[in-house]
Design an enzyme around this catalytic site. Structure first.
Site, PDB file in Angstrom:
ATOM      1  N   SER A  10       0.861  -1.189   0.000  1.00 23.43           N
ATOM      2  CA  SER A  10       0.000   0.000   0.000  1.00 23.43           C
ATOM      3  C   SER A  10       0.894   1.235   0.000  1.00 23.43           C
ATOM      4  O   SER A  10       1.719   1.413   0.910  1.00 23.43           O
ATOM      5  CB  SER A  10      -0.875   0.025   1.254  1.00 23.43           C
ATOM      6  OG  SER A  10      -1.341   1.346   1.490  1.00 23.43           O
ATOM      7  N   HIS A  35      -0.812  -1.111  -4.598  1.00 23.73           N
ATOM      8  CA  HIS A  35      -2.144  -0.838  -4.034  1.00 23.73           C
ATOM      9  C   HIS A  35      -2.247   0.651  -3.722  1.00 23.73           C
ATOM     10  O   HIS A  35      -1.495   1.174  -2.883  1.00 23.73           O
ATOM     11  CB  HIS A  35      -2.324  -1.660  -2.765  1.00 23.73           C
ATOM     12  CG  HIS A  35      -3.657  -1.558  -2.093  1.00 23.73           C
ATOM     13  ND1 HIS A  35      -4.726  -2.372  -2.426  1.00 23.73           N
ATOM     14  CD2 HIS A  35      -4.083  -0.740  -1.096  1.00 23.73           C
ATOM     15  CE1 HIS A  35      -5.748  -2.061  -1.635  1.00 23.73           C
ATOM     16  NE2 HIS A  35      -5.385  -1.083  -0.828  1.00 23.73           N
ATOM     17  N   ASP A  37      -4.471   3.545  -2.198  1.00 26.30           N
ATOM     18  CA  ASP A  37      -5.608   3.798  -1.299  1.00 26.30           C
ATOM     19  C   ASP A  37      -6.190   5.167  -1.604  1.00 26.30           C
ATOM     20  O   ASP A  37      -5.674   6.193  -1.151  1.00 26.30           O
ATOM     21  CB  ASP A  37      -5.155   3.726   0.163  1.00 26.30           C
ATOM     22  CG  ASP A  37      -4.952   2.292   0.599  1.00 26.30           C
ATOM     23  OD1 ASP A  37      -3.868   1.972   1.127  1.00 26.30           O
ATOM     24  OD2 ASP A  37      -5.877   1.486   0.392  1.00 26.30           O
ATOM     25  N   MET A  39      -8.833   7.903  -1.178  1.00 28.05           N
ATOM     26  CA  MET A  39      -9.756   8.307  -0.113  1.00 28.05           C
ATOM     27  C   MET A  39     -10.275   9.717  -0.387  1.00 28.05           C
ATOM     28  O   MET A  39      -9.499  10.611  -0.739  1.00 28.05           O
ATOM     29  CB  MET A  39      -9.038   8.283   1.235  1.00 28.05           C
ATOM     30  CG  MET A  39      -8.426   6.923   1.574  1.00 28.05           C
ATOM     31  SD  MET A  39      -7.596   6.973   3.184  1.00 28.05           S
ATOM     32  CE  MET A  39      -6.843   5.356   3.199  1.00 28.05           C
ATOM     33  N   HIS A  68      -7.959   1.088  -4.641  1.00 31.08           N
ATOM     34  CA  HIS A  68      -8.925   0.770  -3.566  1.00 31.08           C
ATOM     35  C   HIS A  68      -9.737   2.041  -3.351  1.00 31.08           C
ATOM     36  O   HIS A  68      -9.259   2.992  -2.722  1.00 31.08           O
ATOM     37  CB  HIS A  68      -8.159   0.345  -2.314  1.00 31.08           C
ATOM     38  CG  HIS A  68      -9.032   0.102  -1.139  1.00 31.08           C
ATOM     39  ND1 HIS A  68      -8.504  -0.136   0.119  1.00 31.08           N
ATOM     40  CD2 HIS A  68     -10.372   0.048  -0.997  1.00 31.08           C
ATOM     41  CE1 HIS A  68      -9.500  -0.332   0.972  1.00 31.08           C
ATOM     42  NE2 HIS A  68     -10.643  -0.221   0.323  1.00 31.08           N
ATOM     43  N   MET A  70     -12.028   4.184  -1.713  1.00 31.29           N
ATOM     44  CA  MET A  70     -12.754   4.483  -0.470  1.00 31.29           C
ATOM     45  C   MET A  70     -13.403   5.853  -0.639  1.00 31.29           C
ATOM     46  O   MET A  70     -12.970   6.869  -0.072  1.00 31.29           O
ATOM     47  CB  MET A  70     -11.783   4.465   0.725  1.00 31.29           C
ATOM     48  CG  MET A  70     -11.291   3.064   1.057  1.00 31.29           C
ATOM     49  SD  MET A  70      -9.861   3.032   2.146  1.00 31.29           S
ATOM     50  CE  MET A  70      -8.559   3.173   0.920  1.00 31.29           C
ATOM     51  N   MET A 139     -11.577  -6.300   4.367  1.00 39.38           N
ATOM     52  CA  MET A 139     -10.834  -5.350   5.206  1.00 39.38           C
ATOM     53  C   MET A 139     -10.576  -5.956   6.578  1.00 39.38           C
ATOM     54  O   MET A 139     -11.491  -6.474   7.227  1.00 39.38           O
ATOM     55  CB  MET A 139     -11.615  -4.048   5.348  1.00 39.38           C
ATOM     56  CG  MET A 139     -11.729  -3.228   4.074  1.00 39.38           C
ATOM     57  SD  MET A 139     -10.148  -2.814   3.345  1.00 39.38           S
ATOM     58  CE  MET A 139      -9.498  -1.711   4.601  1.00 39.38           C
ATOM     59  N   GLY A 144      -9.307   3.901   6.260  1.00 32.92           N
ATOM     60  CA  GLY A 144      -9.038   5.333   6.416  1.00 32.92           C
ATOM     61  C   GLY A 144      -7.591   5.640   6.714  1.00 32.92           C
ATOM     62  O   GLY A 144      -7.066   6.669   6.270  1.00 32.92           O
ATOM     63  N   PHE A 145      -6.927   4.743   7.436  1.00 35.67           N
ATOM     64  CA  PHE A 145      -5.547   5.037   7.816  1.00 35.67           C
ATOM     65  C   PHE A 145      -4.701   3.770   7.861  1.00 35.67           C
ATOM     66  O   PHE A 145      -5.215   2.681   8.096  1.00 35.67           O
ATOM     67  CB  PHE A 145      -5.504   5.716   9.210  1.00 35.67           C
ATOM     68  CG  PHE A 145      -6.206   7.036   9.237  1.00 35.67           C
ATOM     69  CD1 PHE A 145      -7.545   7.123   9.595  1.00 35.67           C
ATOM     70  CD2 PHE A 145      -5.544   8.200   8.844  1.00 35.67           C
ATOM     71  CE1 PHE A 145      -8.218   8.338   9.587  1.00 35.67           C
ATOM     72  CE2 PHE A 145      -6.206   9.425   8.834  1.00 35.67           C
ATOM     73  CZ  PHE A 145      -7.542   9.499   9.215  1.00 35.67           C
ATOM     74  N   GLY A 146      -3.400   3.932   7.619  1.00 36.83           N
ATOM     75  CA  GLY A 146      -2.481   2.811   7.780  1.00 36.83           C
ATOM     76  C   GLY A 146      -2.047   2.707   9.229  1.00 36.83           C
ATOM     77  O   GLY A 146      -2.432   3.513  10.080  1.00 36.83           O
ATOM     78  N   ASP A 177      -6.560  -6.625   3.773  1.00 32.57           N
ATOM     79  CA  ASP A 177      -5.992  -5.281   3.753  1.00 32.57           C
ATOM     80  C   ASP A 177      -6.146  -4.633   5.119  1.00 32.57           C
ATOM     81  O   ASP A 177      -7.249  -4.389   5.581  1.00 32.57           O
ATOM     82  CB  ASP A 177      -6.735  -4.460   2.685  1.00 32.57           C
ATOM     83  CG  ASP A 177      -6.197  -3.068   2.519  1.00 32.57           C
ATOM     84  OD1 ASP A 177      -6.837  -2.292   1.766  1.00 32.57           O
ATOM     85  OD2 ASP A 177      -5.171  -2.741   3.129  1.00 32.57           O
ATOM     86  N   GLY A 178      -4.974  -4.381   5.761  1.00 35.52           N
ATOM     87  CA  GLY A 178      -5.017  -3.637   7.013  1.00 35.52           C
ATOM     88  C   GLY A 178      -4.326  -4.377   8.147  1.00 35.52           C
ATOM     89  O   GLY A 178      -4.794  -5.449   8.557  1.00 35.52           O
ATOM     90  N   GLY A 179      -3.225  -3.811   8.628  1.00 29.63           N
ATOM     91  CA  GLY A 179      -2.510  -4.399   9.763  1.00 29.63           C
ATOM     92  C   GLY A 179      -1.787  -5.681   9.438  1.00 29.63           C
ATOM     93  O   GLY A 179      -1.502  -6.489  10.327  1.00 29.63           O
TER      94      GLY A 179
HETATM   95  C1  DX5 Z   1      -6.647   1.484   5.017  1.00 28.93           C
HETATM   96  C2  DX5 Z   1      -6.067   1.021   3.683  1.00 28.93           C
HETATM   97  C3  DX5 Z   1      -4.967   0.012   3.838  1.00 28.93           C
HETATM   98  C4  DX5 Z   1      -3.814   0.519   4.678  1.00 28.93           C
HETATM   99  C5  DX5 Z   1      -2.827  -0.597   4.897  1.00 28.93           C
HETATM  100  O1  DX5 Z   1      -7.832   2.205   4.780  1.00 28.93           O
HETATM  101  O2  DX5 Z   1      -7.075   0.448   2.883  1.00 28.93           O
HETATM  102  O3  DX5 Z   1      -4.506  -0.365   2.532  1.00 28.93           O
HETATM  103  O4  DX5 Z   1      -3.182   1.584   4.024  1.00 28.93           O
HETATM  104  O5  DX5 Z   1      -1.794  -0.067   5.693  1.00 28.93           O
HETATM  105  P1  DX5 Z   1      -1.146  -0.953   6.867  1.00 28.93           P
HETATM  106  O6  DX5 Z   1      -0.579  -2.168   6.169  1.00 28.93           O
HETATM  107  O7  DX5 Z   1      -0.090  -0.063   7.454  1.00 28.93           O
HETATM  108  O8  DX5 Z   1      -2.250  -1.308   7.818  1.00 28.93           O
HETATM  109 ZN    ZN Z   2      -6.371  -0.410   0.939  1.00 31.73          ZN
END
Ligand code: DX5
Ligand code: ZN
Length: 227
Positions: A10, A35, A37, A39, A68, A70, A139, A144-146, A177-179
């Site tokens: 991402s 990827h 993101d 937003m 992606h 959002m 998800m 919204g955030f990494g 996707d996420g964490g």
């Molecule tokens: C969150 C995004 C994810 C995020 C992943 O809304 O869709 O793609 O950026 O970042 P990490 O891997 O740091 O959780």
């Molecule tokens: Zn994403």
């Protein structure tokens, strides 16, 4: 059947002042796709990439781009990201009152349609559109955030989506996707994921993106029932 485990960095966690170079870095690191993101600051609180920025990065790598989306109006924006060079367009169930039509429209753009499920949205929400998609993105954080923590509670849904994909008999990627770090990669792959999005775990790895991609792939491949 789904292919080998793929890694999709991402760009949200990349150096935002060097995104073209960061695309080159993840390609050199052995990643399988990029990827983006996207937003709009409405569907999610954060505001990120316009299509012109994605298009500016397109010449820097041969890797496939996925957007992606959002955003509250994916029907209006999807064509812009297809034109920018995104071969896969991922739209949220939660933003599409006419999901069947929206996914068909993405296919008509010549892109791969993907459907996204937020943590609260059940797998059954995609049961009527599996014939239209090439990808289901589950998800594992609230979007919204990494840098957020992986939600283990989503794992039964990953397995349910994998079962639904197996039953429908189409070759559909199951992406999470996420964490996603190495530990989460193993858990998600064991549950049925074959594509892993990772931001912090790739760009924050002390050994660099190459080591990060290798670690993620190894962790997932060793845990995947399809390996
Ligand atoms: C969150 C995004 C994810 C995020 C992943 O809304 O869709 O793609 O950026 O970042 P990490 O891997 O740091 O959780
Ligand atoms: Zn994403």
């Amino acid at each position: 059947m789904a292919g080998p485990v793929e890694i999709a960095p991402s760009m949200l966690a990349a150096d935002a002042s060097e995104l073209g170079l960061e695309c080159r870095a993840v390609e050199a690191a052995g990643a399988d796709r990029v990827h983006w993101d996207v937003m709009d600051g409405v569907f999610v609180p954060n505001l990120t990439y316009g299509p012109d920025l994605v298009a500016a990065c397109r010449p820097h790598t041969d890797l496939p781009f996925e957007a992606h989306l959002m955003v509250v109006d994916p029907d209006r924006l999807a064509p812009r990201y297809a034109e920018a060079g995104c071969g896969t367009l991922l739209i949220h169930v939660e933003t599409c009152p006419h999901l069947h039509r929206s996914l068909a429209a993405i296919r008509n753009l010549g892109a791969r349609p993907g459907v996204v499920l937020n943590p609260h949205t059940p797998a059954s929400a995609v049961s009527e559109v599996l014939d239209l998609v090439d990808e289901v993105l589950v998800m594992t954080v609230n979007p919204g955030f990494g840098g957020q923590r992986y939600l283990e509670s989503v794992e039964p849904k990953i397995s349910e989506v994998r079962r639904m994909i197996s039953e429908c008999g189409r070759d559909i990627d199951l992406e999470v996707d996420g964490g996603i770090d190495a530990a989460a990669a193993a858990r998600a792959a064991a549950a049925g994921a074959n594509v892993l999005v990772a931001g912090s775990a790739v760009f924050g790895h002390p050994g660099g993106p190459g080591r990060a991609v290798a670690d993620l792939r190894a962790a997932a491949s060793s845990a995947s029932p399809r390996a």
